[in-house]
Write an enzyme that holds these catalytic residues in place. Structure first.
Site, PDB file in Angstrom:
ATOM      1  CB  SER A 107      -0.848  -0.018   1.276  1.00 13.40           C
ATOM      2  OG  SER A 107      -1.498   1.217   1.470  1.00 13.40           O
TER       3      SER A 107
ATOM      4  CE1 TYR B  29      -4.569  -2.018   4.941  1.00  9.42           C
ATOM      5  CE2 TYR B  29      -3.243  -0.063   4.570  1.00  9.42           C
ATOM      6  CZ  TYR B  29      -4.005  -1.111   4.076  1.00  9.42           C
ATOM      7  OH  TYR B  29      -4.187  -1.244   2.716  1.00  9.42           O
TER       8      TYR B  29
HETATM    9  P1  NAD Z   1     -11.418  -6.304  -0.041  1.00 12.42           P
HETATM   10  O1  NAD Z   1     -12.030  -6.274   1.303  1.00 12.42           O
HETATM   11  O2  NAD Z   1     -12.267  -6.057  -1.234  1.00 12.42           O
HETATM   12  O3  NAD Z   1     -10.669  -7.665  -0.280  1.00 12.42           O
HETATM   13  C1  NAD Z   1      -9.929  -8.269   0.728  1.00 12.42           C
HETATM   14  C2  NAD Z   1      -9.856  -9.735   0.411  1.00 12.42           C
HETATM   15  O4  NAD Z   1      -9.153 -10.389   1.467  1.00 12.42           O
HETATM   16  C3  NAD Z   1     -11.234 -10.390   0.305  1.00 12.42           C
HETATM   17  O5  NAD Z   1     -11.230 -11.349  -0.706  1.00 12.42           O
HETATM   18  C4  NAD Z   1     -11.383 -11.028   1.671  1.00 12.42           C
HETATM   19  O6  NAD Z   1     -12.264 -12.121   1.650  1.00 12.42           O
HETATM   20  C5  NAD Z   1      -9.955 -11.472   1.913  1.00 12.42           C
HETATM   21  N1  NAD Z   1      -9.700 -11.756   3.318  1.00 12.42           N
HETATM   22  C6  NAD Z   1      -9.971 -11.004   4.404  1.00 12.42           C
HETATM   23  N2  NAD Z   1      -9.657 -11.660   5.523  1.00 12.42           N
HETATM   24  C7  NAD Z   1      -9.159 -12.864   5.140  1.00 12.42           C
HETATM   25  C8  NAD Z   1      -8.681 -13.989   5.825  1.00 12.42           C
HETATM   26  N3  NAD Z   1      -8.654 -14.045   7.162  1.00 12.42           N
HETATM   27  N4  NAD Z   1      -8.273 -15.045   5.108  1.00 12.42           N
HETATM   28  C9  NAD Z   1      -8.325 -15.052   3.757  1.00 12.42           C
HETATM   29  N5  NAD Z   1      -8.771 -14.008   3.051  1.00 12.42           N
HETATM   30  C10 NAD Z   1      -9.180 -12.926   3.736  1.00 12.42           C
HETATM   31  O7  NAD Z   1     -10.197  -5.253   0.001  1.00 12.42           O
HETATM   32  P2  NAD Z   1      -9.222  -4.675  -1.125  1.00 12.42           P
HETATM   33  O8  NAD Z   1      -9.336  -3.211  -1.073  1.00 12.42           O
HETATM   34  O9  NAD Z   1      -9.409  -5.377  -2.402  1.00 12.42           O
HETATM   35  O10 NAD Z   1      -7.810  -5.026  -0.491  1.00 12.42           O
HETATM   36  C11 NAD Z   1      -6.958  -6.006  -1.025  1.00 12.42           C
HETATM   37  C12 NAD Z   1      -5.522  -5.684  -0.609  1.00 12.42           C
HETATM   38  O11 NAD Z   1      -5.142  -4.446  -1.192  1.00 12.42           O
HETATM   39  C13 NAD Z   1      -5.335  -5.552   0.892  1.00 12.42           C
HETATM   40  O12 NAD Z   1      -4.098  -6.117   1.279  1.00 12.42           O
HETATM   41  C14 NAD Z   1      -5.299  -4.046   1.082  1.00 12.42           C
HETATM   42  O13 NAD Z   1      -4.568  -3.678   2.206  1.00 12.42           O
HETATM   43  C15 NAD Z   1      -4.595  -3.617  -0.197  1.00 12.42           C
HETATM   44  N6  NAD Z   1      -4.811  -2.211  -0.542  1.00 12.42           N
HETATM   45  C16 NAD Z   1      -6.069  -1.739  -0.806  1.00 12.42           C
HETATM   46  C17 NAD Z   1      -6.212  -0.410  -1.146  1.00 12.42           C
HETATM   47  C18 NAD Z   1      -7.550   0.164  -1.491  1.00 12.42           C
HETATM   48  O14 NAD Z   1      -7.629   1.392  -1.647  1.00 12.42           O
HETATM   49  N7  NAD Z   1      -8.571  -0.628  -1.653  1.00 12.42           N
HETATM   50  C19 NAD Z   1      -5.110   0.430  -1.212  1.00 12.42           C
HETATM   51  C20 NAD Z   1      -3.861  -0.084  -0.924  1.00 12.42           C
HETATM   52  C21 NAD Z   1      -3.727  -1.413  -0.600  1.00 12.42           C
END
Ligand code: NAD
Length: 257
Positions: free
Chosen positions: A139, A152
């Site tokens: 991130s 985080y």
């Molecule tokens: P999201 O909530 O849409 O997806 C998260 C995924 O992780 C889902 O498929 C969920 O089921 C899975 N998950 C959660 N807990 C779990 C567990 N205990 N075991 C297995 N799977 C699990 O979120 P997202 O925004 O798509 O985030 C995905 C990644 O991207 C994360 O690591 C997040 O930190 C990172 N990220 C997101 C953003 C953003 O703006 N959305 C920005 C930077 C980084």
């Protein structure tokens, strides 16, 4: 880019960024292992949909990545992988002195420790083939901090450090390890933060999006899941064979500030 014959595990891939990354890898011809902690019919149906739509092999393997044993078993059950995308992640927003300790532990386990466990099991398979790609979805918060996101930010900085170390340990072996650092991508994870941010900042939804979330993203545009997926596909390509142990920001200029 032709990734046919490569098996890719994408953790946390039944929604958001993970789903977008899995789609781009599938379009490039990779076989896909989808994952989350749930075990619903729709999770397995998603894998069947992938197989049909992209003409690849696709499976869904349930694993709760807050548990070390399940994180390790995910890679073993998949039969190893050529591409490992550590994407699963959760968020919680609270001042550090009010941050629940159990939620701290859970964020560190899912967002950071799981990438250690999956990588540790995946690497021997990659070494055997003399080819591998580990991509950690970190991130902008792996490079910089924001108030109220201590667990985080800590986990994501840890992932960046782990990425550098794995990059060094695998250098010259046909294996690379990199971290993609997205800015704000509008996914369920971000959507879920909006009410908390509204409360913490005492603002309405539109103001939180414009003045808090995208305030640090100079483009004032959300990143798309396809753009993150495309970056991962590029990291899997031969063009990126010498890109290792580093971070790629896809953040609309956030970390240039
Ligand atoms: P999201 O909530 O849409 O997806 C998260 C995924 O992780 C889902 O498929 C969920 O089921 C899975 N998950 C959660 N807990 C779990 C567990 N205990 N075991 C297995 N799977 C699990 O979120 P997202 O925004 O798509 O985030 C995905 C990644 O991207 C994360 O690591 C997040 O930190 C990172 N990220 C997101 C953003 C953003 O703006 N959305 C920005 C930077 C980084």
């Amino acid at each position: 880019m032709n990734l046919s014959g490569k098996r890719a595990i994408v953790t946390g891939s039944n929604s958001g960024i993970g789903l977008g990354v899995a789609e781009e890898l599938a379009k490039a011809g990779a076989d896909i292992v989808l994952n989350s902690f749930t075990n619903r019919d729709e999770d397995h149906a998603l894998a069947a949909e992938f197989a049909e739509k992209y003409g690849i092999k696709a499976t869904y393997i349930q694993a709760d990545l807050s548990q070390a044993t399940e994180a390790r078993a995910l890679v073993s059950k998949a039969g190893g992988c050529d591409i490992l995308v550590n994407n699963a992640g959760i968020q919680h927003v609270a001042p550090i002195d009010e941050f629940p300790a159990d939620i701290w532990d859970r964020i560190i386990a899912i967002n950071m420790n799981s990438a250690f466990h999956t990588s540790a099991v995946a690497l021997p398979f990659m070494r055997e083939k003399g080819w591998g790609r580990i991509v950690n979805i970190a991130s902008a918060h792996g490079l910089t901090a924001s108030s109220f996101k201590s667990a985080y930010v800590t986990a994501k900085h840890g992932v960046v450090g782990m990425t550098k170390t794995i990059g060094l340990e695998t250098a010259g072996q046909g294996i690379t390890c990199n971290a993609v650092c997205p800015g704000y991508v509008l996914t369920p994870l971000v959507e879920a933060q909006i009410p908390d941010q509204m409360k913490v900042h005492n603002m309405d939804r539109e103001t939180v999006i414009r003045d808090v979330m995208l305030e640090r993203q100079p483009s004032r545009q959300f990143v798309t899941t396809t753009q993150i997926g495309g970056t991962v596909v590029w990291l899997c390509s031969d063009y990126a064979a010498q890109v290792t142990g580093t971070t790629i920001s896809v953040d609309g200029g956030w970390t240039a500030l």
